[in-house]
Design an enzyme around this catalytic site. Structure first.
Site, PDB file in Angstrom:
ATOM      1  N   ASP A 134       0.866  -1.170   0.000  1.00  0.00           N
ATOM      2  CA  ASP A 134       0.000   0.000   0.000  1.00  0.00           C
ATOM      3  C   ASP A 134       0.909   1.228   0.000  1.00  0.00           C
ATOM      4  OD1 ASP A 134      -3.051   0.680   1.806  1.00  0.00           O
ATOM      5  OD2 ASP A 134      -1.910   1.956   0.457  1.00  0.00           O
ATOM      6  N   ASP A 151      -2.317   2.470  -6.348  1.00  0.00           N
ATOM      7  CA  ASP A 151      -1.466   2.509  -5.158  1.00  0.00           C
ATOM      8  C   ASP A 151      -1.549   1.277  -4.270  1.00  0.00           C
ATOM      9  OD1 ASP A 151      -4.007   2.978  -4.134  1.00  0.00           O
ATOM     10  OD2 ASP A 151      -3.198   4.166  -2.484  1.00  0.00           O
ATOM     11  N   GLU A 152      -2.196   0.226  -4.735  1.00  0.00           N
ATOM     12  CA  GLU A 152      -2.301  -0.974  -3.915  1.00  0.00           C
ATOM     13  C   GLU A 152      -2.116  -2.213  -4.765  1.00  0.00           C
ATOM     14  OE1 GLU A 152      -5.221  -1.912  -0.467  1.00  0.00           O
ATOM     15  OE2 GLU A 152      -6.005  -0.226  -1.605  1.00  0.00           O
TER      16      GLU A 152
END
Length: 502
Positions: A97, A188-189
Site C-alpha cells: 500500500d 497505489d495498492e
DNA sequence: ATACATACC
DNA sequence: TACTGGTATGTAT
C-alpha cells in the site's frame, strides 16, 4: 441523536493513526458545522434513519429467534471447528500500500509540500492528503471546502493522473519481479503471492519485504507499507499496522493469527464498510473480529448465509478476499457526471447524449458491446434512482445507447437532477472474429444492402469490413485505393450519424 | 431481470 | 457556493 455521525459525512479517519493536532471531538464539531443545513446533510440524516430502522427490525427478529439460540449455538460451534480444520497456511501473500500516494507523487515534484498541510483533489472532493494535513483531520473522500475549515492553510492540488500512472508503473515493475501474476487493485495498492519467490530466495519474509520496499523506494522515490500473511486478506490488514513506511509480518500460525485479529476492528476487513460496521455494533455490540466470533451464533441467525459466512471466515482470518480469485473480465462499463442542478428534460438529454458519446468511445477502445442499458439519476436531494432495459441484441454505438437511455430518462424524469450516468452491462465483445468461417457458410442469411447505391452487398451482415469496403467505394467512387479503417464500425457510424439525435 | 444499497480506492 | 467516479456485488422483488 444530536447530529449525523461524522463517519457518514466524509470525515472519518479509520486511516492510519497519527497524533492529531486537534482531537477527534473538535474535528467532528467543525465538520458538523460545515455540513449542517446542506442538502447532503439532510440526505445523510435520512440514510441514518433508514439504517436505524433496519437495526430495529433485526432487533425484533433477534427476540423472536431467542428460543432457538442454544440449538443454533451447537451448530455454530461445529461450523467454526469445521472451518478451522480447513485453514490453509502454506502460501504467503504480500500486500503493498503506497503511503499517501497521490500526495507523495506531488511532493516529489515540489518538495516544499512535504512539510505543509496538502491534499490532492478539488473543492468538492479530495482524493488523498499528506500526513501533515491528516493531523488536522483532513482525509481522503472529504470535500475540499470542509477540509479548509479544518485547516485554513491547506494547499489543495488538482490531480494529475498521468503522473500517478507513471509512478504506479514504476512500482508495478518492481512488484512483478516478485510475482509476475501480481494483481493491482488500483494505482497505489497491490497483492502479491510471494510463495514461489520465498522458496527460491531462502530469505525470510521480513528480509524479502524490506528488500522489496527498498527497491520500490529506489525505483519511484516513494515509500510504501507492506503486510505479509497466509491469505490476501490478512496481508492487506497487516499492511495498515505499521503505516506509513513500515511493514508487518504475520506468521502462518493459527494462534498468532487469531491473536492478531482479536484487536482488529471489523471495519478493517475488506468488505465491511461503515454501514455494516454500524449495524454490527448497534445490534450485537460487535466492534472487533473477536466480537464476531463470540457473536457468531447471532450473526448466523440474523444475517444471510453469504453474509454470515463472509463475516465468520474473515474474523478467523480465512476470508477469500476480493482479488483472491480470477481477476476476471469486465462486467460493465459506465460514465457518470455531477453538475449544477438542472430541471428541464431537454437539459438532461443534452448531458445524457454527451455521456453516451463518451461511453461509446470507451466501449470502442476495448471493443465491447452490451445488452443492458442502465441510467442512473441522482436528484438534487441526493436520492439515487436507476432504470434499465435489456435488449435482444448487444449495442455499442452512442446513438443506440442514447436511444434507449433517453427513453428511460423521459419515462422516469425526476423534477431535478444533480447527476446523470449511463452504464452498459451484459457485455460481449462485439468483433465478429470469434465466428468461424463455417458459421458464415451454413447460415442462411439475407444479404445486406448498401445505403448509398441501394444494391445488395455480397457479404454477411456481420462482415462489417466488407460492407464498409463496399460503402466506401460507393461514397468515393473516384478512388480505388480506399484506406482500410482499423475500426470498421466507425465508417458505418459516421454514415448514419446524420440521422442521430442532436 | 430490475432496483437499490453497500463497498472499495 | 460546494459532498466524486468507475466497477463489482449483495439483497429484495
Amino acid at each position: 441523536m444530536s447530529g449525523v455521525n461524522t463517519t457518514f459525512l466524509g470525515g472519518h479517519a479509520t486511516k492510519s493513526g497519527l497524533p492529531e493536532a486537534r482531537d477527534r471531538t473538535q474535528i467532528d464539531k467543525i465538520i458538523q458545522e460545515a455540513s449542517k443545513g446542506s442538502k447532503f446533510y439532510a440526505f445523510q440524516q435520512r440514510r441514518e434513519q433508514r439504517i436505524a430502522e433496519k437495526v430495529a427490525a433485526l432487533q425484533i427478529k433477534k427476540t423472536q429467534l431467542s428460543t432457538g439460540y442454544s440449538k443454533a449455538e451447537q451448530e455454530t460451534r461445529k461450523w467454526l471447528a469445521d472451518a478451522e480444520s480447513r485453514r490453509i497456511l502454506e502460501r504467503t501473500y504480500l500486500h503493498i500500500d503506497m503511503d499517501a500516494f497521490f500526495a507523495a507523487v506531488e511532493v516529489l515534484r515540489r518538495p516544499e509540500l512535504a512539510t505543509v498541510p496538502m491534499a490532492v483533489g478539488g473543492e468538492s472532493m479530495l482524493s488523498t492528503s499528506n500526513y501533515v494535513a491528516r493531523t488536522f483531520g483532513v482525509v481522503a473522500a472529504m470535500p475540499g471546502y470542509i477540509a479548509r475549515k479544518l485547516c485554513p492553510h491547506l494547499i489543495i492540488i488538482p490531480p494529475d493522473y498521468t503522473a500517478y500512472r507513471a509512478a504506479g508503473a514504476k512500482v508495478h515493475e518492481v512488484l512483478r519481479s516478485y510475482d509476475p501474476n501480481m494483481s493491482s487493485f488500483s494505482l497505489d495498492e497491490a497483492s502479491l503471492d510471494i510463495t514461489d519467490y520465498l522458496a527460491r530466495s531462502s530469505a525470510t519474509p521480513e528480509e524479502v519485504t524490506e528488500e522489496l520496499r527498498g527497491r520500490v523506494l529506489r525505483a519511484s522515490n516513494l515509500t510504501c507499507s507492506a503486510g505479509v500473511g497466509c491469505s490476501r486478506q490478512l496481508a492487506k490488514i497487516g499492511s495498515n499496522v505499521n503505516k506509513p513506511n513500515g511493514q508487518f509480518i504475520l506468521p502462518p500460525d493459527p494462534e498468532k493469527i487469531l491473536e492478531f485479529l482479536k484487536k482488529q476492528p471489523v471495519k478493517r476487513i475488506n468488505g465491511i464498510g461503515k454501514v455494516t460496521a454500524k449495524i454490527l455494533e448497534d445490534l450485537l455490540k460487535v466492534v472487533t473480529c473477536a466480537d464476531i466470533i463470540s457473536q457468531a451464533t447471532w450473526i448466523r441467525l440474523l444475517f444471510s448465509e453469504i453474509q454470515s459466512e463472509f463475516l465468520l471466515l474473515s474474523a478467523l482470518g480465512m476470508g477469500s478476499a476480493f482479488g483472491d480469485g480470477d481477476g476476471s473480465e469486465r462486467k460493465s462499463m459506465s460514465v457518470e457526471r455531477t453538475f449544477k442542478k438542472i430541471d428541464a428534460l431537454s437539459d438532461m438529454q443534452v448531458v445524457l447524449k454527451k455521456l453516451c458519446k463518451r461511453l461509446a468511445e470507451d466501449l470502442l477502445e476495448e471493443e465491447w458491446a452490451g445488452k443492458t442499458v442502465s441510467i442512473k439519476m441522482k436528484t438534487a436531494a441526493f436520492d439515487t434512482l436507476t432504470r434499465a432495459v435489456t435488449l435482444e441484441n448487444p449495442v455499442s454505438t452512442d446513438e443506440e445507447i442514447y436511444k434507449h437511455a433517453s427513453k428511460l430518462l423521459s419515462k422516469n424524469k425526476p423534477p431535478d437532477l444533480r447527476l446523470l450516468g449511463v452504464r452498459l452491462s451484459g457485455l460481449t465483445t462485439d468483433a465478429p472474429r470469434y465466428r468461424c468461417l463455417d458459421d458464415f457458410a451454413h447460415e442462411p442469411v439475407e444479404r445486406p444492402s448498401c445505403p448509398v447505391c441501394t444494391q445488395s452487398i455480397d457479404a454477411h451482415p456481420d462482415d462489417t469490413l466488407r460492407i464498409n469496403e463496399h460503402i466506401d467505394k460507393c461514397l468515393v467512387p473516384q478512388s480505388n485505393l480506399v484506406p482500410q479503417s482499423k475500426k470498421p464500425r466507425r465508417t458505418l457510424d459516421a454514415f448514419f450519424n446524420k440521422s442521430g439525435p442532436l
